[in-house]
Every structure is written in C-alpha cells, then in structure tokens.
Write a protein that holds these residues in place. Structure first.
Motif, short mmCIF file in Angstrom:
data_model
loop_
_atom_site.label_atom_id
_atom_site.label_comp_id
_atom_site.label_asym_id
_atom_site.label_seq_id
_atom_site.Cartn_x
_atom_site.Cartn_y
_atom_site.Cartn_z
N GLN A 156 -9.99 2.54 -1.04
CA GLN A 156 -10.31 3.34 -2.22
C GLN A 156 -11.67 2.97 -2.79
OE1 GLN A 156 -7.44 4.85 -5.32
NE2 GLN A 156 -8.34 3.16 -6.47
N ASP A 157 -11.96 1.66 -2.83
CA ASP A 157 -13.26 1.20 -3.34
C ASP A 157 -14.41 1.74 -2.49
OD1 ASP A 157 -11.96 -0.14 -5.34
OD2 ASP A 157 -12.16 -2.13 -4.43
N ALA A 158 -14.12 2.02 -1.22
CA ALA A 158 -15.15 2.56 -0.32
C ALA A 158 -15.28 4.08 -0.43
CB ALA A 158 -14.85 2.16 1.12
N GLY A 159 -14.49 4.69 -1.32
CA GLY A 159 -14.62 6.13 -1.55
C GLY A 159 -13.51 6.99 -1.01
N ALA A 160 -12.51 6.38 -0.37
CA ALA A 160 -11.42 7.16 0.21
C ALA A 160 -10.41 7.58 -0.85
CB ALA A 160 -10.71 6.35 1.29
N GLN A 161 -9.70 8.66 -0.56
CA GLN A 161 -8.56 9.10 -1.37
C GLN A 161 -7.30 8.55 -0.69
OE1 GLN A 161 -8.64 13.38 -2.02
NE2 GLN A 161 -10.88 13.37 -1.97
N VAL A 162 -6.72 7.50 -1.27
CA VAL A 162 -5.64 6.76 -0.62
C VAL A 162 -4.29 7.12 -1.24
CG1 VAL A 162 -4.76 4.48 -0.01
CG2 VAL A 162 -7.23 4.88 -0.16
N THR A 163 -3.32 7.43 -0.40
CA THR A 163 -1.96 7.69 -0.86
C THR A 163 -1.02 6.70 -0.17
OG1 THR A 163 -2.43 10.04 -1.13
CG2 THR A 163 -0.12 9.39 -1.10
N VAL A 164 -0.27 5.95 -0.96
CA VAL A 164 0.56 4.85 -0.47
C VAL A 164 2.03 5.26 -0.49
CG1 VAL A 164 1.28 2.46 -0.89
CG2 VAL A 164 -1.09 3.16 -1.35
N TYR A 165 2.75 4.82 0.56
CA TYR A 165 4.21 4.93 0.54
C TYR A 165 4.80 3.67 1.16
CZ TYR A 165 9.01 5.94 1.61
OH TYR A 165 10.38 5.84 1.68
N ASP A 166 5.86 3.15 0.50
CA ASP A 166 6.63 2.01 1.02
C ASP A 166 8.10 2.25 0.69
OD1 ASP A 166 6.14 -1.18 1.83
OD2 ASP A 166 7.96 -0.82 0.65
#
Length: 450
Positions: free
Chosen positions: A359-369
């Motif tokens: 995310q810090d590098a500019g990505a749109q991150v979606t997490v699932y666990d």
C-alpha cells in the motif's frame, strides 16, 4: 472445593495459573480437563469474565470445546484475587507475557515481576511457584530472591521453571501430549511437586521428563526458538542465492531434507517467520548474551533476523515485477493476515507487513484472512478488507498468498480466473501447486524459484 484423587495417587495438587492469555488460558483449561482443580487469575477483569462465560478470547482449534468441558466439570474457575490464588493453590504456574521492551531488544519482564510479587505477598505456607513464561537466563534467580523477600512464608516458597513449547494451532495437543517436559528445579521436593502436577500427562503418553537446574531450563526455550529461526532463515538465504542463479530453492530444500543430519522440518522457504515468539525471543536472547559478555557467540542471530525481514521486501518486489514494474494504482489481493494458519495472531505478521508495504508503494490492497480479520482491522485500519478470498481477488491485478491457510491452497485457479483482472499470482509461502496454476494460464512467482 475438595481436591479430586488422581489415578495412581492419593491426592493431586491444586493449581493456579497466573495470567490467562494464550499460554495461561490453554494451560488452565487443559489441566482442568486432565482432572486437576484449577484457578486462573488475571488482572484483566474482562478477559476473566469472558473465560468464565465459556468464551475463548483468541482462536485456537479445539480449545472452546475443552473450556466448556472444564467449566461444566466444576474443576475450573477464574478470578482476579491474588490472595484467593495463594490460599487455593499448591503449585502456581506463572504464564504472563514477556514482550519485547519498547526501547530495546530486551525482554520486558514487568509483567512477570509484578505477577510473582503480587502472588508471593500472599503466600503464607509452603508452595511452589513455577515460571512458564519465556525469560532471559538469570530471571529465575532474581525471582527466587524476590519471593523469599516478600512472601510471608519466606524460604518455604520455592521457585521452579517449566518452559512451554506451544505451537499456535496445536496448543491443545502440545499441552496434553508434549514431546518433552522440562523441569528446572532446586530441590527434590520441587521436582516431586512438578511430577505430581504432570502425572496424568506422563502416565498417558510416557512423556520424557528432563530434570535440570534453573539456568539450563530457562535457556531451553530460547535456544530451541533460536535454532528454529536459524533453520528457517538458512533456507531463505539459499532462496536469495537461487534467485541470483536461476536455481530452484524448493528442489534444493527437498534434496537437503533427505540428509538425516539436517531433516526437512522448518526447511521450507518462503516469506519467513513471525508471531509473538520467534522474532522477539531471538532478539532478547542476543541482548541477554551481550549483557553476559558472550554476545559474540550469538552474533549470527542478528543476520537470522535480517534475512527474515528481507523476505518481506523481496515479496513486494515480486508483486511489483508481476504488476509490470510499478505498484502505483495496482489492485492487489492479499490472502492472509495471521502470522501462520490456524491462528488469529497478527503479532509481527509478515503477511500484514507485506500488505502495508504494498500500500505504501501505491497499490490498492484488499486483505482477507479466515480468522484474523478483526485483529487486522484494529491494528491496520488503513487497509481494505474483504469477506472472502474471492471477494478480495475481484478485479485484482495480482493475487499474493501470504498465509498458507488450507482454503487458499484449495482454491480452483480456473474459477478464480473468472473474477481477477489478470492471472498473476505470487506464492509467498510455497503452498500452491505451481504446475496446476501455470496450466490454468496463471503467471506464477515464488521466492527462490525461477
């Protein structure tokens, strides 16, 4: 309560467990199921109330069922009163946390010292205080002096050390059927008390009992964790070499595993270790060795730690490469948040470190666990979260597997292809079948594999 007879003995000691976190709650529940009367004590009233109501405040397979069984038996209860604990128990297990100190790599012994002091201040008869927490060598001697100073019973109270070896996800098995029991004691009486406290385990499984002095017992846990961390970082160092040469670290690890002197356990390459034990324990061990003037003997632990951290940054590099050289605006599905499967523990979790770096590098991150979502949301509210693995992967440019849950390994890559934007996957745990995913048209990347 009356003390129930244990098979093969006329009486069994009554047990208290001081601290009802992951270690303490598991120990208290299992010992009650084994037939002992147990009182769990904690300063956190909310935690005590949840346990007393039959709710385990963390995820551990099999433990909720055992908690209900123990409560229904009448042998287990919880409270906050140290005076009650002192009056009740014959053997007192200290199971509080020893986190990394906020200002150094040392272990923070604040909670251990406080728990032992508050208990000892109320001990007016002969009793055994048993440390289970992971501590720097020399702590038992310090706590022995503390107990003798503040306990009304003085030197009638003895201190022993019984390190724990729980694996998250297997804690019930490791408590009820451990691979060994370590007793660090200063007298035959202390040894006999510990043998009585673990008699059902030894009688049922023939568990080896290793009796030793206190300093050696203190060292067993940190030495074991340091060895495991070294083995994990070793194969990950080989992954770095493989990446530079075009070799395959998975095949390399398989070949090494056939050597009986090395073996295959913990020789699995990937994102590296995390959690509340290995990272902080190796740092605390290194710090304590420096305090003792033998720091040079364990300087390698610094590199073990560094190799482990580098795996996280390298995983981000793999995702960036698959995304076409830039993460700016890239949609990334991050599968996993817990530091390992069958746990909701996110302490020093490589998965979440990678998600934040992406995310810090500019990505749109979606997490699932599957289990760690609530903990992850509280600790990392800046990340986005999904309700399922498929939802996390919807329109993703890259899917990255960060915790090797079984449900991720079992995903059909053909079905998943129908929801992603691009068939690109980074296997951060070497958990997926590369041939299966490649044959389904996916670009597959993993640490240390060509």
């Amino acid at each position: 309560m009356s003390t129930p007879p244990a098979e093969g003995r006329t009486t069994a000691p009554r047990l208290t467990v001081i601290g009802t976190g992951y270690l303490g709650a598991t120990h208290a529940i299992c010992m009650a199921v084994l037939g002992f009367e147990v009182l769990g004590v904690d300063v956190d009233r909310t935690k005590v109330e949840r346990l007393a109501a039959g709710e385990v405040p963390f995820f551990e397979p099999g433990l909720p069922e055992l908690l209900r069984k123990a409560l229904d038996s009448g042998r287990l209860r919880f409270g906050t009163d140290f005076a009650e604990a002192a009056a009740f128990g014959d053997v007192h297990f200290v199971c509080v946390g020893t986190p990394q100190a906020p200002d150094s790599d040392a272990a923070d012994l604040t909670y251990v010292r406080s728990a032992v002091r508050r208990l000892a201040e109320n001990l007016d008869r002969k009793a055994l205080v048993v440390g289970k927490s992971t501590v720097p060598v020399g702590t038992a001697a310090e706590l022995t002096a503390l107990v003798h100073e503040v306990a009304p019973a003085g030197e009638e109270v003895e201190l022993a050390w019984n390190p724990e070896f729980l694996r998250e996800g297997f804690a019930v098995q490791d408590t009820m059927n451990p691979d060994r029991l370590v007793f660090g004691v200063g007298s035959e009486w202390a040894e006999q008390q510990l043998r009585a406290a673990f008699a059902p385990v030894v009688e049922a499984h023939g568990t080896p009992v290793l009796v030793m002095d206190l300093p050696t017992a203190e060292l067993v846990k940190v030495a074991a964790n340091s060895f495991l961390a070294t083995k994990i970082s070793y194969i990950n160092a080989m992954a770095e070499v493989c990446e530079a040469t075009g070799a395959d670290v998975t095949a390399l690890a398989g070949a090494l595993a056939h050597d009986a002197r090395i073996g295959g356990r913990f020789l699995r390459p990937g994102l590296g270790f995390g959690g509340g034990c290995l990272p902080k324990d190796i740092r605390a061990f290194k710090h304590r060795a420096q305090e003792l003037g033998v720091g040079q003997a364990v300087t390698f632990l610094g590199e073990v730690d560094a190799i482990n951290k580098r795996r996280r940054a390298r995983t981000v590099d793999l995702v960036r490469e698959l995304a076409g050289g830039s993460l700016d605006g890239a949609r990334i599905a991050a599968w996993g948040a817990a530091f390992k499967p069958d746990s909701d523990d996110i302490r020093d979790a490589p998965a979440l470190d990678v998600a934040v770096l992406l995310q810090d590098a500019g990505a749109q991150v979606t997490v699932y666990d599957p289990e760690a979502m609530d903990n992850a949301r509280r600790a990392y509210p800046q990340l986005s979260y999904a309700d399922s693995a498929m939802d996390a992967a919807r329109d993703a440019d890259v899917v990255v597997l960060l915790t090797e849950w079984a449900q991720f390994r079992e995903v059909d890559p053909e079905i998943l292809a129908g929801v992603v934007a691009h068939r690109r996957v980074v296997d951060g745990r070497h958990a997926l079948d590369r041939d299966l995913w490649s044959s389904a048209g996916w670009e597959y990347r993993a640490l240390g594999r060509p």
